[in-house]
Design a protein around this motif. Structure first.
Motif, PDB file in Angstrom:
ATOM      1  N   ASP A   1       0.831  -1.211   0.000  1.00  0.00           N
ATOM      2  CA  ASP A   1       0.000   0.000   0.000  1.00  0.00           C
ATOM      3  C   ASP A   1       0.867   1.263   0.000  1.00  0.00           C
TER       4      ASP A   1
ATOM      5  N   SER B   1       0.675   3.957  -2.977  1.00  0.00           N
ATOM      6  CA  SER B   1       0.143   5.296  -2.724  1.00  0.00           C
ATOM      7  C   SER B   1       1.207   6.363  -2.967  1.00  0.00           C
TER       8      SER B   1
ATOM      9  N   LYS C   1       1.556   6.703  -6.770  1.00  0.00           N
ATOM     10  CA  LYS C   1       0.386   7.369  -7.365  1.00  0.00           C
ATOM     11  C   LYS C   1       0.484   8.880  -7.165  1.00  0.00           C
ATOM     12  N   GLU C   2       0.870   9.252  -5.971  1.00  0.00           N
ATOM     13  CA  GLU C   2       0.943  10.674  -5.635  1.00  0.00           C
ATOM     14  C   GLU C   2       2.092  11.373  -6.390  1.00  0.00           C
TER      15      GLU C   2
ATOM     16  N   ASP D   1      -4.652  -4.094  -7.964  1.00  0.00           N
ATOM     17  CA  ASP D   1      -4.970  -2.845  -7.249  1.00  0.00           C
ATOM     18  C   ASP D   1      -5.562  -1.799  -8.208  1.00  0.00           C
TER      19      ASP D   1
ATOM     20  N   ARG E   1      -5.481   1.310  -8.205  1.00  0.00           N
ATOM     21  CA  ARG E   1      -4.653   2.493  -8.464  1.00  0.00           C
ATOM     22  C   ARG E   1      -3.708   2.296  -9.648  1.00  0.00           C
TER      23      ARG E   1
ATOM     24  N   ASP F   1      -2.418   1.488 -13.409  1.00  0.00           N
ATOM     25  CA  ASP F   1      -2.924   1.722 -14.759  1.00  0.00           C
ATOM     26  C   ASP F   1      -2.332   0.776 -15.789  1.00  0.00           C
TER      27      ASP F   1
END
Ligand code: NDP
Length: 485
Positions: free
Chosen positions: A49, A53, A56-57, A219, A221, A223
């Motif tokens: 995770d 995360s 992604k950010e 997941d 998130r 792509d």
């Protein structure tokens, strides 16, 4: 005392090494001796995770930088990799067991080539202007977002760079999971990218087995998923990615044909067959493991092949004179020995090798079988070890049909001095990466990838850009809008 191969921590997330010893321990075994040289821990759900995360950010700001700025960082990373080539090659040898003679020229150097090439392209990823009378359409090449890379164990540095460099050049971020068998080298790639100026979170590495890979692929998130691995894993990962309609690149296995016509230069053809079967002890996806030799030159070819194969130097991979290393693991060695036994049982003629080498570590002698027929197990299944099958043929038409009679389609090669024939035959072979009078060259400038069960998408070259970006089209109207009501 801690072994020099032991990394600072198991994962590299958000620009730093991160440890979580709650994960399953993964021992790192040096294939040349069987000794444990390091331990890493599989990513826990919390680590997965954290990596996703952060990636992604971080991606949003990375995509907003100019391509030239991103490219400069990649090219700086390429320079650092080249400066540290020796150190990185030693680590690659610890990770895989491949001889230093190879790793010095094929791993960090190939990774650096990818970083330099895609760094150079990053500033020129533009769209089109499409005139429509007074109106026009323009297109924008956009990043996909967060990409996951999952690697096989044969080229851990190269795979981490072949996926990371085009992904980052296009403005994506990446979470990369190396094979549990070779967890060390990708961490160095992450460290070097960070040192070269990549913002924290752009390129992250987490460890783990298939289940960590599975958690990444599913997941929401994520792509895009780019996998290098076997066909069965590829089918699973492709199906899981389809659930979320994610982009994929699948670089999978092969059972590629290498066709040698009787007018070929025998020594070059033997060299091609050796490169296409025994480099990295045969642990190469694109290997030409079905060597079709036209009947007129068969015995001459086999005699020369046996003589030159006898020159392989098995030994300490850290000794630069060693030209042939061990299998990556004991398990892989046993799988390959099982295929050798099958070859003997099914009636193939053993020309040389055929057994484990009498030394510590997971070494198998380079092995050549002749009189192999199309239905034998060793001619049908990917072995991923130093086992060459030589099959004979009479005519061009016959050999093309037999070469294509496989579920795989990664590579194919032809040796002949008749160039019309060379192009005619290559044109009919169902394979993605082909060679004429050569075998297994993989420059970053050339597209690499397979057809049929060997995969979808292409790595390297400008083709890889298409697989790490998408096109937005924008219609621009200059006049009034006409509407029915
Ligand atoms: P595997 O298919 O066993 O594994 C590939 C990677 O996928 C590993 O990191 C593995 O993790 C991971 N994985 C396994 N199961 C899943 C899952 N369900 N979801 C997500 N990830 C998963 O291949 P190998 O590592 O044994 O590598 C050898 C294979 O790779 C050969 O078939 C070879 O031909 C192919 N290959 C293809 C290349 C190409 O470019 N076409 C180049 C090099 C190799 P773990 O192993 O840690 O469990």
């Amino acid at each position: 005392m801690t072994h020099p191969a032991q990394p600072k921590a198991s994962h590299f997330i958000n620009g730093e090494y991160v440890e979580d010893t709650a994960g399953t321990p993964i021992p790192v075994i040096y294939a040349a001796t069987g000794e444990q040289i390091a331990t890493v821990y599989a990513a826990t759900p919390a680590i997965v995770d954290q990596a996703l995360s952060t990636a992604k950010e971080a991606q949003k700001a990375w995509a907003k930088m100019t391509g030239t700025e991103r490219g400069r960082i990649l090219r700086r990373a390429a320079d650092i990799m080249r400066e540290r080539n020796h150190e990185l090659s030693v680590l690659e040898t610890y990770d895989t067991g491949k001889p230093l003679q190879e790793t010095l020229v094929a791993d960090a150097t190939s990774g650096a080539d990818a970083l330099e090439y895609f760094g150079g392209l990053a500033g020129s990823l533009t769209g089109e202007h499409i005139p429509m009378g007074e109106d026009w359409v323009y297109t924008v090449r956009e990043a996909l977002g967060l990409c996951v890379g999952i690697g096989a164990w044969n080229y851990p540095t190269q795979i981490a760079c072949w996926k990371g460099a085009p992904a980052l050049a296009c403005g994506n971020s990446m979470v990369f999971k190396p094979s549990e068998t070779t967890p060390l080298c990708a961490l160095k790639v992450a460290e070097i990218l960070h040192e070269a100026g990549a913002p924290a979170g752009i390129y992250n590495v987490i460890q783990g087995m298939g289940e960590v890979g599975g958690a990444l692929v599913t997941d929401p998130r994520v792509d895009k998923v780019s996998l290098t691995g076997s066909v069965p894993t590829g089918k699973k990962v492709y199906a899981a990615a389809a659930e979320g309609m994610k982009h994929v690149t699948m670089e999978l296995g092969g059972k590629s044909p290498l066709i040698i016509f009787d007018d070929a230069d025998i020594d070059n053809a033997v060299g091609g067959a050796i490169n296409g079967n025994f480099y990295s002890s045969g642990q190469v996806c694109s290997n030409g493991t079905r060597v079709f030799v036209q009947k007129g030159i068969k015995e001459k070819f086999l005699a020369r092949l046996a003589e030159r194969t006898g020159n392989a130097i098995l030994g300490d991979p850290m000794d630069e004179a060693t030209s042939f290393g061990p299998m990556v693991t004991e398990n892989q060695m046993n799988i390959v020995l099982g295929y050798i036994e099958k070859g003997k049982e099914e009636g193939a003629r053993l020309i040389c090798g055929g057994a484990r080498a009498d030394m510590p570590g997971y070494y198998i002698q380079p092995t050549v079988f002749a009189d192999v027929t199309d239905d034998m197990t060793i001619a049908r299944e990917e072995i991923f070890g130093p086992v060459m099958s030589v099959l004979d043929f009479d005519t061009e038409e016959e050999v093309i049909a037999r070469a294509n009679d496989t579920e795989f389609g990664l590579s194919a090669g032809v040796f002949t001095n008749d160039f019309s024939r060379a192009h005619r035959v290559i044109g009919q072979l169902e394979a993605g990466s082909c060679f004429i009078n050569s075998y297994n060259d993989a420059p970053v400038e050339a597209p690499f990838g397979g057809v049929k069960a060997s995969g979808v998408g292409r790595e390297n070259s400008k083709e890889a850009i298409k697989h790490f970006s998408q096109v937005k089209s924008v219609y621009v109207r200059m006049g009034d809008v006409e509407a029915a009501f």
